[in-house]
Motif scaffolding. Structure first.
Motif, PDB file in Angstrom:
ATOM      1  N   ARG A 221       0.807  -1.218   0.000  1.00 21.97           N
ATOM      2  CA  ARG A 221       0.000   0.000   0.000  1.00 21.97           C
ATOM      3  C   ARG A 221       0.841   1.268   0.000  1.00 21.97           C
ATOM      4  O   ARG A 221       0.340   2.339  -0.295  1.00 21.97           O
ATOM      5  N   ARG A 222       2.117   1.131   0.367  1.00 16.12           N
ATOM      6  CA  ARG A 222       3.007   2.287   0.431  1.00 16.12           C
ATOM      7  C   ARG A 222       4.384   1.900  -0.082  1.00 16.12           C
ATOM      8  O   ARG A 222       4.878   0.816   0.219  1.00 16.12           O
ATOM      9  N   ILE A 223       5.003   2.841  -0.799  1.00 19.18           N
ATOM     10  CA  ILE A 223       6.338   2.604  -1.353  1.00 19.18           C
ATOM     11  C   ILE A 223       7.251   3.754  -0.937  1.00 19.18           C
ATOM     12  O   ILE A 223       7.011   4.903  -1.322  1.00 19.18           O
ATOM     13  N   PRO A 224       8.285   3.458  -0.149  1.00 21.84           N
ATOM     14  CA  PRO A 224       9.272   4.495   0.157  1.00 21.84           C
ATOM     15  C   PRO A 224      10.038   4.880  -1.115  1.00 21.84           C
ATOM     16  O   PRO A 224      10.308   4.036  -1.972  1.00 21.84           O
ATOM     17  N   VAL A 225      10.371   6.153  -1.207  1.00 20.33           N
ATOM     18  CA  VAL A 225      11.143   6.669  -2.334  1.00 20.33           C
ATOM     19  C   VAL A 225      12.521   7.048  -1.792  1.00 20.33           C
ATOM     20  O   VAL A 225      12.619   7.858  -0.854  1.00 20.33           O
ATOM     21  N   LEU A 226      13.569   6.449  -2.380  1.00 20.78           N
ATOM     22  CA  LEU A 226      14.934   6.682  -1.923  1.00 20.78           C
ATOM     23  C   LEU A 226      15.744   7.407  -2.978  1.00 20.78           C
ATOM     24  O   LEU A 226      15.624   7.118  -4.169  1.00 20.78           O
ATOM     25  N   ALA A 227      16.589   8.323  -2.537  1.00 19.46           N
ATOM     26  CA  ALA A 227      17.572   8.984  -3.400  1.00 19.46           C
ATOM     27  C   ALA A 227      18.923   8.806  -2.727  1.00 19.46           C
ATOM     28  O   ALA A 227      19.094   9.177  -1.558  1.00 19.46           O
ATOM     29  N   ASP A 228      19.850   8.206  -3.424  1.00 19.22           N
ATOM     30  CA  ASP A 228      21.177   7.919  -2.873  1.00 19.22           C
ATOM     31  C   ASP A 228      21.082   7.138  -1.567  1.00 19.22           C
ATOM     32  O   ASP A 228      21.826   7.393  -0.618  1.00 19.22           O
ATOM     33  N   GLY A 229      20.120   6.209  -1.504  1.00 20.49           N
ATOM     34  CA  GLY A 229      19.958   5.358  -0.334  1.00 20.49           C
ATOM     35  C   GLY A 229      19.259   5.994   0.841  1.00 20.49           C
ATOM     36  O   GLY A 229      19.094   5.369   1.879  1.00 20.49           O
ATOM     37  N   LYS A 230      18.832   7.237   0.701  1.00 23.73           N
ATOM     38  CA  LYS A 230      18.161   7.943   1.805  1.00 23.73           C
ATOM     39  C   LYS A 230      16.688   8.183   1.458  1.00 23.73           C
ATOM     40  O   LYS A 230      16.368   8.551   0.324  1.00 23.73           O
ATOM     41  N   PRO A 231      15.781   8.005   2.444  1.00 24.91           N
ATOM     42  CA  PRO A 231      14.363   8.232   2.187  1.00 24.91           C
ATOM     43  C   PRO A 231      14.078   9.714   1.902  1.00 24.91           C
ATOM     44  O   PRO A 231      14.494  10.582   2.666  1.00 24.91           O
ATOM     45  N   VAL A 232      13.405   9.960   0.786  1.00 22.87           N
ATOM     46  CA  VAL A 232      13.034  11.340   0.426  1.00 22.87           C
ATOM     47  C   VAL A 232      11.529  11.498   0.269  1.00 22.87           C
ATOM     48  O   VAL A 232      11.032  12.608   0.102  1.00 22.87           O
ATOM     49  N   GLY A 233      10.791  10.386   0.310  1.00 22.45           N
ATOM     50  CA  GLY A 233       9.344  10.468   0.152  1.00 22.45           C
ATOM     51  C   GLY A 233       8.691   9.113   0.321  1.00 22.45           C
ATOM     52  O   GLY A 233       9.359   8.096   0.467  1.00 22.45           O
ATOM     53  N   VAL A 234       7.369   9.148   0.299  1.00 23.76           N
ATOM     54  CA  VAL A 234       6.563   7.933   0.340  1.00 23.76           C
ATOM     55  C   VAL A 234       5.413   8.128  -0.639  1.00 23.76           C
ATOM     56  O   VAL A 234       4.805   9.204  -0.685  1.00 23.76           O
TER      57      VAL A 234
END
Length: 137
Positions: free
Chosen positions: A98-111
């Protein structure tokens, strides 16, 4: 033009240490009007309001002493900010998330939530209406 995760994600996800209490996670969710807290800046897991209900309250566990690391989902589907919305839609269907974390350079930047995807696909759907409404307080 193909929309990207960065276009629909909720930015600046709340991250907490896996050792934090479920009660602290619930308070953070209320304070920020969200339904997801990411466990650890390195993304060791994800805990949702539903996890709290099903894995803590329904099992009569104490939310003050139960740690989010004990109840979080650890097999996560993640995407990057430049990944297509279509890819997220496919992953939600295939992996039943139901939810997907969004990562940039291995760091969470959004969901990105299933509601975000519904709003993107059909702004007139019932799920879109619920997703665009302000959170309950």
């Amino acid at each position: 033009m193909t929309r990207k995760m960065r276009d629909i994600m909720s930015p600046a996800p709340v991250c907490m240490a896996p050792g934090e209490s479920v009660s602290a996670a619930a308070q953070a969710m209320k304070q920020h009007g969200i339904g997801t807290v990411l466990a650890d800046g390195g993304l060791s897991g994800l805990v949702t309001d539903r996890d709290i209900t099903v894995r803590v309250l329904a099992e009569n566990r104490d939310p003050r002493t139960t740690r989010i690391g004990d109840i979080c989902s650890t097999e996560l589907v993640v995407l990057g900010p430049d990944d297509d919305v279509e890819q997220a839609t496919r992953l939600v269907r295939e992996r039943a998330v139901r939810r997907i974390p969004v990562l940039a350079d291995g760091k969470p930047v959004g969901v990105v939530s299933i509601g975000d995807l519904a709003l993107e696909k059909d702004p007139t759907s019932a799920l879109s209406g619920v997703s665009s409404a302000p959170p309950n307080s």
